[in-house]
Design a protein around this motif. Structure first.
Motif, PDB file in Angstrom:
ATOM      1  N   CYS A 172      25.334 -11.643  10.354  1.00  0.00           N
ATOM      2  CA  CYS A 172      24.158 -11.155  10.731  1.00  0.00           C
ATOM      3  C   CYS A 172      23.264 -12.078  11.328  1.00  0.00           C
ATOM      4  CB  CYS A 172      23.435 -10.218   9.801  1.00  0.00           C
ATOM      5  SG  CYS A 172      22.095  -9.014  10.346  1.00  0.00           S
ATOM      6  N   THR A 174      20.610 -14.568  13.196  1.00  0.00           N
ATOM      7  CA  THR A 174      19.436 -14.534  14.070  1.00  0.00           C
ATOM      8  C   THR A 174      18.574 -15.665  14.048  1.00  0.00           C
ATOM      9  OG1 THR A 174      18.044 -13.621  12.144  1.00  0.00           O
ATOM     10  CG2 THR A 174      19.189 -12.049  13.888  1.00  0.00           C
ATOM     11  N   SER A 193      25.022  -8.666  14.793  1.00  0.00           N
ATOM     12  CA  SER A 193      24.850  -7.446  14.092  1.00  0.00           C
ATOM     13  C   SER A 193      24.064  -6.669  15.491  1.00  0.00           C
ATOM     14  CB  SER A 193      23.804  -7.212  13.022  1.00  0.00           C
ATOM     15  OG  SER A 193      22.749  -7.757  13.327  1.00  0.00           O
ATOM     16  N   ILE A 195      21.024  -6.279  15.719  1.00  0.00           N
ATOM     17  CA  ILE A 195      19.858  -6.668  16.123  1.00  0.00           C
ATOM     18  C   ILE A 195      19.756  -7.189  17.632  1.00  0.00           C
ATOM     19  CG2 ILE A 195      18.362  -8.760  15.624  1.00  0.00           C
ATOM     20  CD1 ILE A 195      18.839  -8.193  12.776  1.00  0.00           C
ATOM     21  N   PHE A 198      18.346  -4.898  20.401  1.00  0.00           N
ATOM     22  CA  PHE A 198      16.906  -4.529  20.136  1.00  0.00           C
ATOM     23  C   PHE A 198      16.382  -4.921  21.354  1.00  0.00           C
ATOM     24  CE2 PHE A 198      16.947  -4.249  15.217  1.00  0.00           C
ATOM     25  CZ  PHE A 198      17.845  -3.204  15.331  1.00  0.00           C
ATOM     26  N   TRP A 201      15.058  -8.516  21.213  1.00  0.00           N
ATOM     27  CA  TRP A 201      16.088  -9.659  21.218  1.00  0.00           C
ATOM     28  C   TRP A 201      15.923 -10.406  22.578  1.00  0.00           C
ATOM     29  CZ3 TRP A 201      18.675 -12.130  18.053  1.00  0.00           C
ATOM     30  CH2 TRP A 201      19.784 -13.200  18.397  1.00  0.00           C
ATOM     31  N   ASP A 220      26.792  -4.343   9.655  1.00  0.00           N
ATOM     32  CA  ASP A 220      26.006  -4.378   8.357  1.00  0.00           C
ATOM     33  C   ASP A 220      25.498  -3.171   8.135  1.00  0.00           C
ATOM     34  OD1 ASP A 220      24.808  -5.955   6.188  1.00  0.00           O
ATOM     35  OD2 ASP A 220      23.053  -6.571   7.401  1.00  0.00           O
ATOM     36  N   TYR A 223      22.716  -0.502   7.285  1.00  0.00           N
ATOM     37  CA  TYR A 223      21.382  -1.162   7.929  1.00  0.00           C
ATOM     38  C   TYR A 223      21.518  -1.414   9.537  1.00  0.00           C
ATOM     39  CZ  TYR A 223      21.315  -1.995   2.910  1.00  0.00           C
ATOM     40  OH  TYR A 223      21.296  -1.803   1.699  1.00  0.00           O
ATOM     41  N   LEU A 224      20.669  -1.540  10.343  1.00  0.00           N
ATOM     42  CA  LEU A 224      20.567  -2.117  11.435  1.00  0.00           C
ATOM     43  C   LEU A 224      21.324  -1.484  12.636  1.00  0.00           C
ATOM     44  CD1 LEU A 224      20.620  -5.945  10.283  1.00  0.00           C
ATOM     45  CD2 LEU A 224      18.540  -4.964  10.962  1.00  0.00           C
ATOM     46  N   ARG A 230      19.011   3.125  17.099  1.00  0.00           N
ATOM     47  CA  ARG A 230      18.270   2.456  16.095  1.00  0.00           C
ATOM     48  C   ARG A 230      17.618   3.406  15.122  1.00  0.00           C
ATOM     49  NH1 ARG A 230      13.976  -2.549  17.432  1.00  0.00           N
ATOM     50  NH2 ARG A 230      13.483  -2.849  15.238  1.00  0.00           N
ATOM     51  N   ASN A 234      23.127   3.376   9.841  1.00  0.00           N
ATOM     52  CA  ASN A 234      24.027   2.924  10.737  1.00  0.00           C
ATOM     53  C   ASN A 234      25.565   2.885  10.107  1.00  0.00           C
ATOM     54  OD1 ASN A 234      25.379   1.238  12.827  1.00  0.00           O
ATOM     55  ND2 ASN A 234      24.898  -0.969  11.774  1.00  0.00           N
ATOM     56  N   THR A 242      27.122  -3.184  19.961  1.00  0.00           N
ATOM     57  CA  THR A 242      26.865  -4.451  19.843  1.00  0.00           C
ATOM     58  C   THR A 242      28.093  -5.401  20.713  1.00  0.00           C
ATOM     59  OG1 THR A 242      26.134  -4.228  17.555  1.00  0.00           O
ATOM     60  CG2 THR A 242      26.572  -6.424  17.848  1.00  0.00           C
TER      61      THR A 242
END
Ligand SMILES: [Zn+2]
Length: 272
Positions: A172, A174, A193, A195, A198, A201, A220, A223-224, A230, A234, A242
Motif C-alpha cells: 500500500c 504512498t 492500492s 489510493i 483517488f 493522487w 487492502d 479498506y481503500l 471509493r 473494498n 488499480t
C-alpha cells in the motif's frame, strides 16, 4: 463491445494483499471470492495480521482457514502488525508464526513500523519487526511491510534485511521516492492500492519509478476501495481499477499490466 473492452475478464491479475478473513466479509465471503474470480483474479494473498486487542495472531489463524477453504486461489500469511507490537511475545508469537509457515504460509506479515498512529511504542515496533525479518530469513519467506511516517527506520531495516537475502514488499505504498528506491535496491517489491485512483493522487512519477519486475497491485480490502467504488467496502475484484490506473501511468495496456502484477506476485510469494 465498449463494455467488454473495459472488462478484465481473463486478464489474470493477482491481489497481493487483502484482509479476506476480516469480519467485514463474514456474511458473504464466498460471493466476494466468486466475484474476484469472475473479474479476472488468479489468486489473492490473504493477510494474516492485524487482529487487534489481545490476540495478536487471531488474524493469521483466520486467514489460514480462508486459504484452506479456497485451495490454489487464496494463499495466507502470518505476522504481527506494528499496531499490535506491544502485545508481541518474542518467544511464543515467533513460534506460532513459524508453525503457520510450516503449514504453508506464503509470507510473514504484515509487519513493520507505524509512527503515524504510534499504537505501540516505537522501540517495541522495531523489535517486533526485526524479529519477523529474522524469522523470514530462517524460513526463506517474503515479508509484507506496512510503513507509515517511519521512512528512515524502515529504509535502514529493509536494507539490512535485503543484505541478508530477505525479500519482501512495501505494501500500500504512498511514501517517498527515496524509500521506494531503497526498497528496490534491496531487491524488494512495491505494491500499490486503490489510493492511486483517488483524485488527490498526483505522484505518477512514483508509479513509473518501480521497475516492471518489482511492481504489485493490491486491494487492502476491506479498506481503500478504488474509484469508482471509493467509500464502499473494498474487495479483490476491484483491483482491476488499480491495475488500469497503473497501466495508464506507465503507458502500457491493461492486459500487460495485469500480467505483470500477476507474474510478480507469483514470483515473490512462490505460488505453485
Ligand atoms: Zn493490510
Amino acid at each position: 463491445m465498449a463494455e467488454e473492452d473495459r472488462s478484465f475478464k481473463g486478464f489474470g491479475f493477482i491481489d497481493s494483499h487483502a484482509h479476506l478473513a476480516d469480519p467485514a466479509f463474514d456474511s458473504d465471503r464466498v460471493d466476494v471470492i466468486q466475484r474476484a474470480k469472475a473479474n479476472g483474479a488468479e489468486a489473492v494473498i490473504c493477510i494474516g495480521s492485524g487482529s487487534g486487542a489481545g490476540d495478536v495472531l487471531g488474524a493469521a489463524r483466520a486467514s489460514e482457514s480462508v486459504a484452506l477453504e479456497n485451495p490454489g486461489f487464496v494463499w495466507f500469511t502470518a505476522g504481527v502488525h506494528p499496531h499490535d507490537a506491544s502485545g508481541f511475545d518474542h518467544r511464543n508469537d515467533i513460534e506460532a508464526i513459524r508453525a503457520h509457515a510450516d503449514r504453508g504460509a506464503v509470507g510473514i506479515g504484515e509487519c513493520g513500523l507505524d509512527y503515524h498512529y504510534d499504537n505501540s511504542p516505537r522501540l517495541e515496533q522495531r523489535r517486533a519487526f526485526a524479529a519477523q525479518l529474522a524469522l523470514a530469513r530462517e524460513c526463506s519467506l517474503p515479508v509484507i511491510v506496512h510503513t507509515r511516517d517511519a521512512e528512515d527506520d524502515t529504509a535502514a531495516m529493509v536494507a539490512e534485511a535485503g543484505q541478508a537475502g530477505v525479500r519482501g514488499v512495501l505494501h500500500c505504498y504512498t511514501g517517498s521516492h527515496r524509500l521506494a528506491e531503497a526498497g528496490i535496491s534491496a531487491g524488494w517489491y512495491v505494491s500499490f492500492s486503490g489510493i492511486v485512483t483517488f483524485k488527490k493522487w498526483t505522484d505518477d512519477e512514483l508509479l513509473r519509478l518501480v521497475p516492471n519486475e518489482r511492481i504489485l497491485a493490491e486491494s487492502d480490502a476491506p479498506y481503500l476501495a478504488p474509484v469508482p467504488n471509493r467509500g464502499k467496502r473494498n474487495e479483490p475484484a476491484w483491483v482491476s481499477h488499480t491495475v488500469a490506473r497503473l497501466a495508464f501511468a506507465r503507458g502500457v495496456s491493461n492486459e500487460n499490466m495485469a500480467r505483470t502484477v500477476a507474474d510478480n506476485a507469483r514470483a515473490l510469494f512462490k505460488l505453485a
